[in-house]
Design a protein around this motif. Structure first.
Motif, PDB file in Angstrom:
ATOM      1  N   GLU A 133       2.221  11.941  69.116  1.00 37.38           N
ATOM      2  CA  GLU A 133       2.988  11.866  67.878  1.00 37.38           C
ATOM      3  C   GLU A 133       4.394  11.316  68.133  1.00 37.38           C
ATOM      4  N   ALA A 134       5.023  11.730  69.226  1.00 31.57           N
ATOM      5  CA  ALA A 134       6.374  11.248  69.530  1.00 31.57           C
ATOM      6  C   ALA A 134       6.365   9.772  69.923  1.00 31.57           C
ATOM      7  N   TYR A 135       5.353   9.321  70.651  1.00 30.38           N
ATOM      8  CA  TYR A 135       5.255   7.895  70.969  1.00 30.38           C
ATOM      9  C   TYR A 135       5.020   7.085  69.698  1.00 30.38           C
ATOM     10  N   ARG A 136       4.235   7.608  68.762  1.00 27.37           N
ATOM     11  CA  ARG A 136       4.047   6.923  67.484  1.00 27.37           C
ATOM     12  C   ARG A 136       5.374   6.800  66.741  1.00 27.37           C
ATOM     13  N   GLN A 137       6.164   7.867  66.779  1.00 22.40           N
ATOM     14  CA  GLN A 137       7.469   7.835  66.130  1.00 22.40           C
ATOM     15  C   GLN A 137       8.391   6.822  66.813  1.00 22.40           C
ATOM     16  N   THR A 138       8.262   6.692  68.126  1.00 22.75           N
ATOM     17  CA  THR A 138       9.041   5.680  68.848  1.00 22.75           C
ATOM     18  C   THR A 138       8.724   4.292  68.316  1.00 22.75           C
ATOM     19  N   LEU A 139       7.436   4.011  68.147  1.00 19.03           N
ATOM     20  CA  LEU A 139       7.017   2.712  67.629  1.00 19.03           C
ATOM     21  C   LEU A 139       7.499   2.492  66.203  1.00 19.03           C
ATOM     22  N   ALA A 140       7.452   3.550  65.395  1.00 22.12           N
ATOM     23  CA  ALA A 140       7.907   3.432  64.017  1.00 22.12           C
ATOM     24  C   ALA A 140       9.401   3.091  63.953  1.00 22.12           C
ATOM     25  N   ALA A 141      10.173   3.677  64.860  1.00 27.81           N
ATOM     26  CA  ALA A 141      11.618   3.436  64.886  1.00 27.81           C
ATOM     27  C   ALA A 141      11.975   2.132  65.579  1.00 27.81           C
ATOM     28  N   SER A 142      11.090   1.648  66.451  1.00 31.23           N
ATOM     29  CA  SER A 142      11.344   0.420  67.210  1.00 31.23           C
ATOM     30  C   SER A 142      10.079  -0.423  67.231  1.00 31.23           C
ATOM     31  N   PRO A 143       9.777  -1.139  66.125  1.00 30.07           N
ATOM     32  CA  PRO A 143       8.519  -1.897  66.032  1.00 30.07           C
ATOM     33  C   PRO A 143       8.354  -2.962  67.105  1.00 30.07           C
ATOM     34  N   ASP A 144       9.468  -3.469  67.657  1.00 25.10           N
ATOM     35  CA  ASP A 144       9.332  -4.451  68.732  1.00 25.10           C
ATOM     36  C   ASP A 144       8.959  -3.803  70.056  1.00 25.10           C
ATOM     37  N   ASP A 145       8.948  -2.480  70.091  1.00 23.96           N
ATOM     38  CA  ASP A 145       8.445  -1.687  71.222  1.00 23.96           C
ATOM     39  C   ASP A 145       9.126  -2.024  72.541  1.00 23.96           C
ATOM     40  N   ILE A 146      10.439  -1.955  72.559  1.00 19.88           N
ATOM     41  CA  ILE A 146      11.160  -2.251  73.805  1.00 19.88           C
ATOM     42  C   ILE A 146      10.954  -1.169  74.860  1.00 19.88           C
ATOM     43  N   PHE A 147      10.416  -0.007  74.460  1.00 18.37           N
ATOM     44  CA  PHE A 147      10.200   1.083  75.414  1.00 18.37           C
ATOM     45  C   PHE A 147       8.775   1.118  75.971  1.00 18.37           C
ATOM     46  N   GLY A 148       7.884   0.268  75.463  1.00 13.96           N
ATOM     47  CA  GLY A 148       6.507   0.287  75.933  1.00 13.96           C
ATOM     48  C   GLY A 148       5.731   1.494  75.460  1.00 13.96           C
ATOM     49  N   ALA A 149       6.065   2.024  74.272  1.00 19.10           N
ATOM     50  CA  ALA A 149       5.365   3.199  73.746  1.00 19.10           C
ATOM     51  C   ALA A 149       3.888   2.906  73.496  1.00 19.10           C
ATOM     52  N   GLY A 150       3.582   1.668  73.121  1.00 17.66           N
ATOM     53  CA  GLY A 150       2.185   1.306  72.909  1.00 17.66           C
ATOM     54  C   GLY A 150       1.355   1.418  74.180  1.00 17.66           C
ATOM     55  N   LEU A 151       1.948   1.077  75.315  1.00 20.36           N
ATOM     56  CA  LEU A 151       1.248   1.220  76.594  1.00 20.36           C
ATOM     57  C   LEU A 151       0.976   2.692  76.884  1.00 20.36           C
ATOM     58  N   LYS A 152       1.964   3.546  76.578  1.00 25.39           N
ATOM     59  CA  LYS A 152       1.786   4.982  76.770  1.00 25.39           C
ATOM     60  C   LYS A 152       0.666   5.513  75.878  1.00 25.39           C
TER      61      LYS A 152
END
Length: 310
Positions: free
Chosen positions: A68-87
């Motif tokens: 859920e927190a990684y999903r929120q990361t993506l929602a806040a940063s759609p360009d995914d500079i943190f690699g949340a999608g990989l996680k």
């Protein structure tokens, strides 16, 4: 306040985040997660904060909460500079992407540039440039033009410079390119994104096709998953009789590639050989060897020397 900032812009939230980090470092990820939750109540659009919360929850064994927190990361940063999608892919929430986000890889190496060589060479026994250059040396050739893909801070350049009349280097990270420029080894350095189709990579800004008789890719392909577009780009870069030397992290058996917990991709020998066959490259030499350390683990790699028949 920008949601991607590593600090939230809120003094109280930042203080709680700092305490959370201290708790995590002292072995209390559950308590760290609780404090981060409090910080995010104050700044719910803070992407870096959500990513930190996800990491604490994951460390504490709370998989559902981490997702859920990684999903929120993506929602806040759609360009995914943190690699949340990989996680999320590693946690089984989404399919493994063929490529990581370019924004994530660029930020990773922009941030890493100043300490890259100290960390990788001195602490992690990184050895790919020297080993790959040794493979190239077995050809006994001198080259008119070499293209170093993913040149980073320029570790490959000095290894092959004596046998190359002109040397070009390309990388996604501008900070890494700046470090490579300080070596005064490359004749040309420019930004390129190898995850894109060949015509959009930046490798052909001057329109010159089939210009290289040597292409190297030392420790860059693990930051890409599907390598089809890379081999298409190499086919466009090279003329008949050219050599292509590359390294991958060893995926072991199987026929494809997978995403590792390190957020790097590993590729199998079978997969790379199939790409060579499809793109008209003869495999000359394959060398399986340790390529660096990752903590207490030794990372195994595969080095390939390939040739484009005349």
């Amino acid at each position: 306040m920008q949601p991607n900032q590593l600090t939230s812009g809120d003094v109280i939230a930042d203080r709680r985040a700092d305490y959370a980090k201290m708790l995590d470092e002292s072995g209390e990820p559950d308590a760290a997660a609780e404090l981060m939750e409090q910080a995010l109540e104050l700044v719910p659009g803070w992407a870096a904060g959500w990513y930190r919360l996800a990491a604490y929850r994951e460390k504490a064994g709370n998989k559902i909460g981490a997702i859920e927190a990684y999903r929120q990361t993506l929602a806040a940063s759609p360009d995914d500079i943190f690699g949340a999608g990989l996680k999320l892919a590693l946690l089984g929430d989404i399919e493994t992407p063929d490529q990581p986000p370019s924004s994530y890889v660029e930020r990773l190496f922009d941030d890493y540039a100043d300490r890259f060589e100290t960390s990788l060479v001195e602490k992690l026994d990184y050895s790919v440039p020297a080993k790959l250059a040794a493979l190239v040396a077995t050809t006994g050739r001198d080259y008119a033009l070499a293209v170093d893909l993913g040149c980073g801070t320029g570790l490959m350049g000095p290894e092959i410079r004596d046998h190359v009349a002109r040397l070009e280097g390309f990388d996604l990270s501008q900070n890494m390119l700046a470090k490579a420029a300080e070596k005064h080894v490359y004749d040309h350095l420019a930004q390129a994104d190898l995850s894109l189709p060949p015509e959009a990579t930046g490798l052909f800004a001057d329109g010159a096709l089939h210009r290289a008789d040597l292409v190297t890719a030392a420790d860059v392909l693990m930051y890409l998953g599907n390598l089809e577009s890379v081999f298409e780009a190499v086919a466009a870069l090279t003329g008949p009789g050219a050599d292509f030397a590359l390294s991958v992290e060893d995926a072991g058996g199987g026929e494809g590639f997978h995403l590792a917990p390190s957020l790097r991709y590993a590729h199998s020998e079978t997969y790379v050989r199939a790409l060579c066959d499809r793109h008209g490259l003869e495999v000359v030499t394959v060398n399986k060897t340790p390529i660096r350390k990752d903590g207490a683990n030794v990372i195994s790699g595969i080095l390939f020397l390939t040739h484009k028949p005349a």
